[in-house]
Motif scaffolding. Sequence first.
Motif, short mmCIF file in Angstrom:
data_model
loop_
_atom_site.label_atom_id
_atom_site.label_comp_id
_atom_site.label_asym_id
_atom_site.label_seq_id
_atom_site.Cartn_x
_atom_site.Cartn_y
_atom_site.Cartn_z
N SER A 23 0.87 -1.24 0.03
CA SER A 23 -0.06 -0.03 -0.14
C SER A 23 0.89 1.37 -0.07
CB SER A 23 -0.98 -0.08 1.03
OG SER A 23 -1.75 -1.04 1.08
N LEU A 24 1.87 1.19 0.84
CA LEU A 24 2.84 2.28 0.82
C LEU A 24 3.68 2.64 -0.56
CD1 LEU A 24 4.33 4.62 2.34
CD2 LEU A 24 6.03 2.75 3.07
N GLN A 25 3.90 1.44 -1.19
CA GLN A 25 4.61 1.63 -2.52
C GLN A 25 3.57 2.28 -3.46
OE1 GLN A 25 7.61 1.36 -2.97
NE2 GLN A 25 7.70 1.96 -5.13
N ARG A 26 2.25 1.92 -3.40
CA ARG A 26 1.47 2.49 -4.39
C ARG A 26 1.16 3.97 -4.15
NH1 ARG A 26 -0.97 -2.71 -3.28
NH2 ARG A 26 -2.62 -1.90 -1.69
N ILE A 27 1.02 4.17 -2.84
CA ILE A 27 0.84 5.55 -2.45
C ILE A 27 2.08 6.47 -3.07
CG2 ILE A 27 0.80 7.34 -0.70
CD1 ILE A 27 -0.52 4.97 0.99
N LYS A 28 3.33 6.03 -2.74
CA LYS A 28 4.43 6.60 -3.28
C LYS A 28 4.38 7.01 -4.91
CE LYS A 28 7.68 5.43 0.16
NZ LYS A 28 9.18 4.72 0.54
N GLN A 29 3.89 5.79 -5.53
CA GLN A 29 4.08 5.84 -6.88
C GLN A 29 2.96 6.95 -7.39
OE1 GLN A 29 3.08 1.88 -8.27
NE2 GLN A 29 5.09 1.20 -8.03
N ARG A 30 1.73 7.01 -6.48
CA ARG A 30 0.82 7.81 -7.05
C ARG A 30 1.25 9.40 -6.64
NH1 ARG A 30 -2.94 5.62 -4.31
NH2 ARG A 30 -2.86 7.04 -2.34
N GLN A 31 1.79 9.45 -5.70
CA GLN A 31 2.50 10.88 -5.34
C GLN A 31 3.32 11.24 -6.34
OE1 GLN A 31 3.74 10.60 -1.25
NE2 GLN A 31 1.82 11.00 -0.24
N ALA A 32 3.99 10.33 -6.85
CA ALA A 32 5.08 10.66 -7.89
C ALA A 32 4.42 11.01 -9.23
CB ALA A 32 6.11 9.60 -8.09
N ASN B 292 1.39 12.25 -9.37
CA ASN B 292 0.81 13.57 -9.23
C ASN B 292 1.89 14.86 -9.21
OD1 ASN B 292 -1.67 12.56 -8.74
ND2 ASN B 292 -1.48 12.17 -6.65
N GLU B 293 2.97 14.55 -8.76
CA GLU B 293 4.08 15.42 -8.85
C GLU B 293 4.53 15.86 -10.15
OE1 GLU B 293 8.43 16.09 -6.82
OE2 GLU B 293 7.41 14.34 -6.06
#
Length: 247
Positions: free
Chosen positions: A171-180, A182-183
């Motif tokens: 889940s954390l990895q998916r959040i990081k990917q989503r944030q990247a 979005n950035e």
Amino acid sequence: MSMLAKLSALFRGTAHEAGQSVVDANALKILDQEIRDADNAQGKARDDLAGLVARRRMAENEMKSFGDQIGKYESSARTALGQGKTDLAREVATRIAELETEIGNRGPLIENMKTAEARLRTAIATTDQRIETLRREIDIVKVNDSVQKAQTSVALQSAGAQSRIGSAADSLQRIKQRQAINEEKLRAGQELEDKRTGADLDAKLKEAGILPGHASADDVLARLTAQEIRVVTPLIETSVPVSKDPA
């Protein structure tokens, strides 16, 4: 083998396996009950030993009583003979003979009872020792069973925790990917906005030092290099001789 015989063998085998499974699942309870049964049997054996000892002691007391009676009757027989009362003396002698016969019959019986007592005492002591050994081993087995159950529970919980940790990491990895993502979207949007307003071009001009009001490091160095160097020469004073009036 006929079909019925095979089916019968199958049913017996299945019943045996089921029964064995039940026994294995309740092995500690069965062991505890077997120990209780052994303790009850030991209690019965001790009661039997106590009864045997009591009967032997009663027999010994009777033997002592017979001996005391014989001593008394012998004295009475001598007195009767001394008084010439032969018939009375014979009657007393008959009683003495009966008592001696009784002693002769009971002596070996008492010895057998003593032998049985010793054998029973040994058997009870040996069984007590075996029961105590089994009880200690059962305690060890119970402790091991509890430890193994605890280890199994911990292993299952650990496996569940590892699974949850793995899920959390995913889940954390998916959040990081989503944030990247979005950035990157924000950066791309800002770049498009800069192109639309010309801000990106102004930035390039400022970096090149073309736009007014912008000084680069190279500009500062050039200015410092081109700055006029002023040399200060000190003023040296000279003395002029004064002429005197001849008059």
